[in-house]
Design a protein around this motif. Structure first.
Motif, PDB file in Angstrom:
ATOM      1  N   LYS A  58       5.474  22.408   3.688  1.00 30.20           N
ATOM      2  CA  LYS A  58       6.309  23.060   2.679  1.00 30.20           C
ATOM      3  C   LYS A  58       6.483  22.192   1.442  1.00 30.20           C
ATOM      4  O   LYS A  58       6.434  22.687   0.312  1.00 30.20           O
ATOM      5  N   ARG A  59       6.694  20.902   1.643  1.00 28.18           N
ATOM      6  CA  ARG A  59       6.950  20.018   0.493  1.00 28.18           C
ATOM      7  C   ARG A  59       5.754  19.952  -0.443  1.00 28.18           C
ATOM      8  O   ARG A  59       5.900  19.926  -1.663  1.00 28.18           O
ATOM      9  N   PHE A  60       4.552  19.931   0.106  1.00 32.74           N
ATOM     10  CA  PHE A  60       3.360  19.733  -0.715  1.00 32.74           C
ATOM     11  C   PHE A  60       2.440  20.949  -0.756  1.00 32.74           C
ATOM     12  O   PHE A  60       1.371  20.881  -1.361  1.00 32.74           O
ATOM     13  N   GLY A  61       2.813  22.042  -0.110  1.00 37.99           N
ATOM     14  CA  GLY A  61       1.951  23.217  -0.088  1.00 37.99           C
ATOM     15  C   GLY A  61       0.655  22.983   0.659  1.00 37.99           C
ATOM     16  O   GLY A  61      -0.412  23.466   0.262  1.00 37.99           O
ATOM     17  N   VAL A  96      -5.675  15.193   5.402  1.00 32.79           N
ATOM     18  CA  VAL A  96      -4.886  14.806   4.244  1.00 32.79           C
ATOM     19  C   VAL A  96      -3.982  13.636   4.625  1.00 32.79           C
ATOM     20  O   VAL A  96      -3.398  13.619   5.713  1.00 32.79           O
ATOM     21  N   LEU A  97      -3.916  12.643   3.767  1.00 32.67           N
ATOM     22  CA  LEU A  97      -3.067  11.472   3.989  1.00 32.67           C
ATOM     23  C   LEU A  97      -1.778  11.624   3.204  1.00 32.67           C
ATOM     24  O   LEU A  97      -1.795  11.942   2.015  1.00 32.67           O
ATOM     25  N   VAL A  98      -0.649  11.362   3.877  1.00 27.95           N
ATOM     26  CA  VAL A  98       0.654  11.367   3.219  1.00 27.95           C
ATOM     27  C   VAL A  98       1.329  10.015   3.455  1.00 27.95           C
ATOM     28  O   VAL A  98       1.480   9.582   4.602  1.00 27.95           O
ATOM     29  N   PHE A  99       1.700   9.346   2.380  1.00 36.64           N
ATOM     30  CA  PHE A  99       2.560   8.164   2.472  1.00 36.64           C
ATOM     31  C   PHE A  99       4.004   8.618   2.290  1.00 36.64           C
ATOM     32  O   PHE A  99       4.326   9.287   1.301  1.00 36.64           O
ATOM     33  N   HIS A 100       4.874   8.243   3.237  1.00 32.83           N
ATOM     34  CA  HIS A 100       6.301   8.539   3.059  1.00 32.83           C
ATOM     35  C   HIS A 100       7.065   7.230   2.938  1.00 32.83           C
ATOM     36  O   HIS A 100       7.073   6.408   3.853  1.00 32.83           O
ATOM     37  N   GLU A 101       7.704   7.027   1.779  1.00 33.64           N
ATOM     38  CA  GLU A 101       8.449   5.805   1.503  1.00 33.64           C
ATOM     39  C   GLU A 101       9.812   5.805   2.191  1.00 33.64           C
ATOM     40  O   GLU A 101      10.475   6.827   2.297  1.00 33.64           O
ATOM     41  N   ARG A 102      10.228   4.618   2.636  1.00 30.14           N
ATOM     42  CA  ARG A 102      11.551   4.479   3.252  1.00 30.14           C
ATOM     43  C   ARG A 102      12.651   4.324   2.195  1.00 30.14           C
ATOM     44  O   ARG A 102      13.828   4.514   2.479  1.00 30.14           O
ATOM     45  N   ALA A 103      12.260   3.934   0.971  1.00 32.97           N
ATOM     46  CA  ALA A 103      13.226   3.744  -0.122  1.00 32.97           C
ATOM     47  C   ALA A 103      12.758   4.546  -1.333  1.00 32.97           C
ATOM     48  O   ALA A 103      11.578   4.859  -1.463  1.00 32.97           O
ATOM     49  N   LYS A 104      13.683   4.872  -2.205  1.00 32.72           N
ATOM     50  CA  LYS A 104      13.333   5.671  -3.381  1.00 32.72           C
ATOM     51  C   LYS A 104      12.437   4.859  -4.302  1.00 32.72           C
ATOM     52  O   LYS A 104      12.725   3.713  -4.627  1.00 32.72           O
ATOM     53  N   LEU A 110       4.279   0.378 -10.742  1.00 30.35           N
ATOM     54  CA  LEU A 110       2.874   0.008 -10.923  1.00 30.35           C
ATOM     55  C   LEU A 110       2.071   0.212  -9.640  1.00 30.35           C
ATOM     56  O   LEU A 110       0.965   0.771  -9.668  1.00 30.35           O
ATOM     57  N   TYR A 111       2.598  -0.233  -8.506  1.00 32.98           N
ATOM     58  CA  TYR A 111       1.832  -0.113  -7.263  1.00 32.98           C
ATOM     59  C   TYR A 111       1.686   1.355  -6.849  1.00 32.98           C
ATOM     60  O   TYR A 111       0.623   1.761  -6.357  1.00 32.98           O
ATOM     61  N   ILE A 112       2.720   2.140  -7.078  1.00 34.38           N
ATOM     62  CA  ILE A 112       2.632   3.582  -6.792  1.00 34.38           C
ATOM     63  C   ILE A 112       1.526   4.207  -7.639  1.00 34.38           C
ATOM     64  O   ILE A 112       0.716   5.013  -7.144  1.00 34.38           O
ATOM     65  N   LYS A 113       1.449   3.848  -8.905  1.00 37.00           N
ATOM     66  CA  LYS A 113       0.379   4.349  -9.780  1.00 37.00           C
ATOM     67  C   LYS A 113      -1.001   3.963  -9.242  1.00 37.00           C
ATOM     68  O   LYS A 113      -1.935   4.767  -9.245  1.00 37.00           O
ATOM     69  N   GLN A 114      -1.122   2.716  -8.783  1.00 38.08           N
ATOM     70  CA  GLN A 114      -2.409   2.243  -8.275  1.00 38.08           C
ATOM     71  C   GLN A 114      -2.826   2.996  -7.011  1.00 38.08           C
ATOM     72  O   GLN A 114      -3.994   3.366  -6.847  1.00 38.08           O
ATOM     73  N   VAL A 115      -1.860   3.246  -6.122  1.00 37.15           N
ATOM     74  CA  VAL A 115      -2.160   3.972  -4.889  1.00 37.15           C
ATOM     75  C   VAL A 115      -2.579   5.403  -5.203  1.00 37.15           C
ATOM     76  O   VAL A 115      -3.554   5.930  -4.651  1.00 37.15           O
ATOM     77  N   ARG A 116      -1.845   6.037  -6.111  1.00 37.32           N
ATOM     78  CA  ARG A 116      -2.180   7.412  -6.481  1.00 37.32           C
ATOM     79  C   ARG A 116      -3.578   7.475  -7.118  1.00 37.32           C
ATOM     80  O   ARG A 116      -4.359   8.383  -6.829  1.00 37.32           O
ATOM     81  N   GLN A 117      -3.878   6.523  -7.963  1.00 39.82           N
ATOM     82  CA  GLN A 117      -5.189   6.496  -8.609  1.00 39.82           C
ATOM     83  C   GLN A 117      -6.292   6.261  -7.581  1.00 39.82           C
ATOM     84  O   GLN A 117      -7.355   6.904  -7.627  1.00 39.82           O
ATOM     85  N   ALA A 118      -6.047   5.369  -6.618  1.00 41.68           N
ATOM     86  CA  ALA A 118      -7.056   5.079  -5.588  1.00 41.68           C
ATOM     87  C   ALA A 118      -7.326   6.301  -4.725  1.00 41.68           C
ATOM     88  O   ALA A 118      -8.453   6.503  -4.255  1.00 41.68           O
ATOM     89  N   GLY A 119      -6.302   7.137  -4.528  1.00 41.80           N
ATOM     90  CA  GLY A 119      -6.457   8.332  -3.712  1.00 41.80           C
ATOM     91  C   GLY A 119      -7.202   9.457  -4.394  1.00 41.80           C
ATOM     92  O   GLY A 119      -7.575  10.438  -3.749  1.00 41.80           O
ATOM     93  N   ARG A 120      -7.386   9.359  -5.704  1.00 35.08           N
ATOM     94  CA  ARG A 120      -8.155  10.330  -6.496  1.00 35.08           C
ATOM     95  C   ARG A 120      -7.759  11.788  -6.195  1.00 35.08           C
ATOM     96  O   ARG A 120      -8.591  12.656  -5.995  1.00 35.08           O
ATOM     97  N   GLY A 121      -6.463  12.015  -6.161  1.00 37.52           N
ATOM     98  CA  GLY A 121      -5.956  13.376  -5.970  1.00 37.52           C
ATOM     99  C   GLY A 121      -5.929  13.848  -4.538  1.00 37.52           C
ATOM    100  O   GLY A 121      -5.463  14.952  -4.248  1.00 37.52           O
ATOM    101  N   LYS A 122      -6.400  13.024  -3.598  1.00 37.25           N
ATOM    102  CA  LYS A 122      -6.462  13.442  -2.194  1.00 37.25           C
ATOM    103  C   LYS A 122      -5.384  12.801  -1.331  1.00 37.25           C
ATOM    104  O   LYS A 122      -5.346  13.021  -0.123  1.00 37.25           O
ATOM    105  N   VAL A 123      -4.527  11.988  -1.941  1.00 35.25           N
ATOM    106  CA  VAL A 123      -3.456  11.303  -1.206  1.00 35.25           C
ATOM    107  C   VAL A 123      -2.114  11.756  -1.761  1.00 35.25           C
ATOM    108  O   VAL A 123      -1.913  11.776  -2.980  1.00 35.25           O
ATOM    109  N   LEU A 124      -1.210  12.135  -0.878  1.00 36.65           N
ATOM    110  CA  LEU A 124       0.107  12.632  -1.282  1.00 36.65           C
ATOM    111  C   LEU A 124       1.157  11.556  -1.060  1.00 36.65           C
ATOM    112  O   LEU A 124       1.144  10.875  -0.027  1.00 36.65           O
TER     113      LEU A 124
END
Length: 218
Positions: A58-61, A96-104, A110-124
């Motif tokens: 539901k969260r990510f469709g 599909v890979l989902v990372f769920h953070e324990r903290a907001k 910067l690291y969140i940006k790097q992870v998202r970029q490395a996932g190339r749209g396939k990592v949530l």
């Protein structure tokens, strides 16, 4: 600081620690003779309902026919998040890979940006933490849980089996696990046949295929 820790450890009635391997390391490091130790694993109490959830769907469709691999806890170099995201960018479309953070965490991190970029749209990335009592609902929407820690960071990360809250939560909810082949994690997986250990992130997809071939047994 270490000197003060050793003094306090010697004077303590007993040591509370998450597993016997960590206890042995700390007792040796602090030069304690005749130690009294209590083992208390990092684990939630009681049993979950173990009823499948659709939290991430539901969260990510996410389509119901896709299989979710979740990495619970911190998104950090300490748990190889960037390396895992880079591998996940090449996974088959049914995974599909989902990372769920324990903290907001903010998208501008910067690291969140790097992870998202490395996932190339396939990592949530799930960056809004949940109350601890709601974690079962989140975990039960996934199919496999990842347990990776960077062994080069020393015993506090390499001797992690009893200290890994994510491992305990996955198993409590009946999720098979894919773990880095750290000695304590290998012991758990070998003893309970609850998952697969791998030597590096590039082996995760093959491990998922192995698990899904015999999912009920895991």
């Amino acid at each position: 600081v270490k000197r003060l820790e050793r003094i306090c450890h010697r004077r303590a009635a007993f040591l509370i620690i998450q597993d016997s391997e960590r206890a042995t390391s700390l007792i040796s490091e602090n030069r304690i003779s005749n130690p009294k130790t209590v083992i208390v694993p990092n684990s939630p109490l009681g049993w979950p309902e173990c009823k499948r959830s659709d939290f991430f769907q539901k969260r990510f469709g996410i389509s119901p026919n896709r299989r979710i691999v979740v990495s619970l806890g911190m998104i950090s170099p300490a748990v190889l998040s960037l390396e895992i995201a880079a591998e996940a960018s090449n996974w088959n479309e049914d995974l599909v890979l989902v990372f769920h953070e324990r903290a907001k965490r903010a998208e501008s991190d910067l690291y969140i940006k790097q992870v998202r970029q490395a996932g190339r749209g396939k990592v949530l990335l799930s960056l809004e933490p949940l109350p601890y009592e709601d974690l079962d609902h989140l975990v039960l929407s996934a199919h496999i849980g990842l347990v990776f820690y960077r062994k080069e960071l020393g015993a506090n990360f390499s001797q992690i089996a009893g200290a890994s809250g994510k491992l305990a939560h996955y198993l409590r909810c009946g999720l098979p696990v894919i773990c880095l082949d750290l000695p304590g994690l290998v012991k758990v997986v070998d003893r309970y046949r609850c998952g697969v250990c791998v030597s590096e992130p590039s082996e995760i997809q093959a491990a998922t295929e192995r698990i899904f071939r015999e999912y009920p047994s895991y």
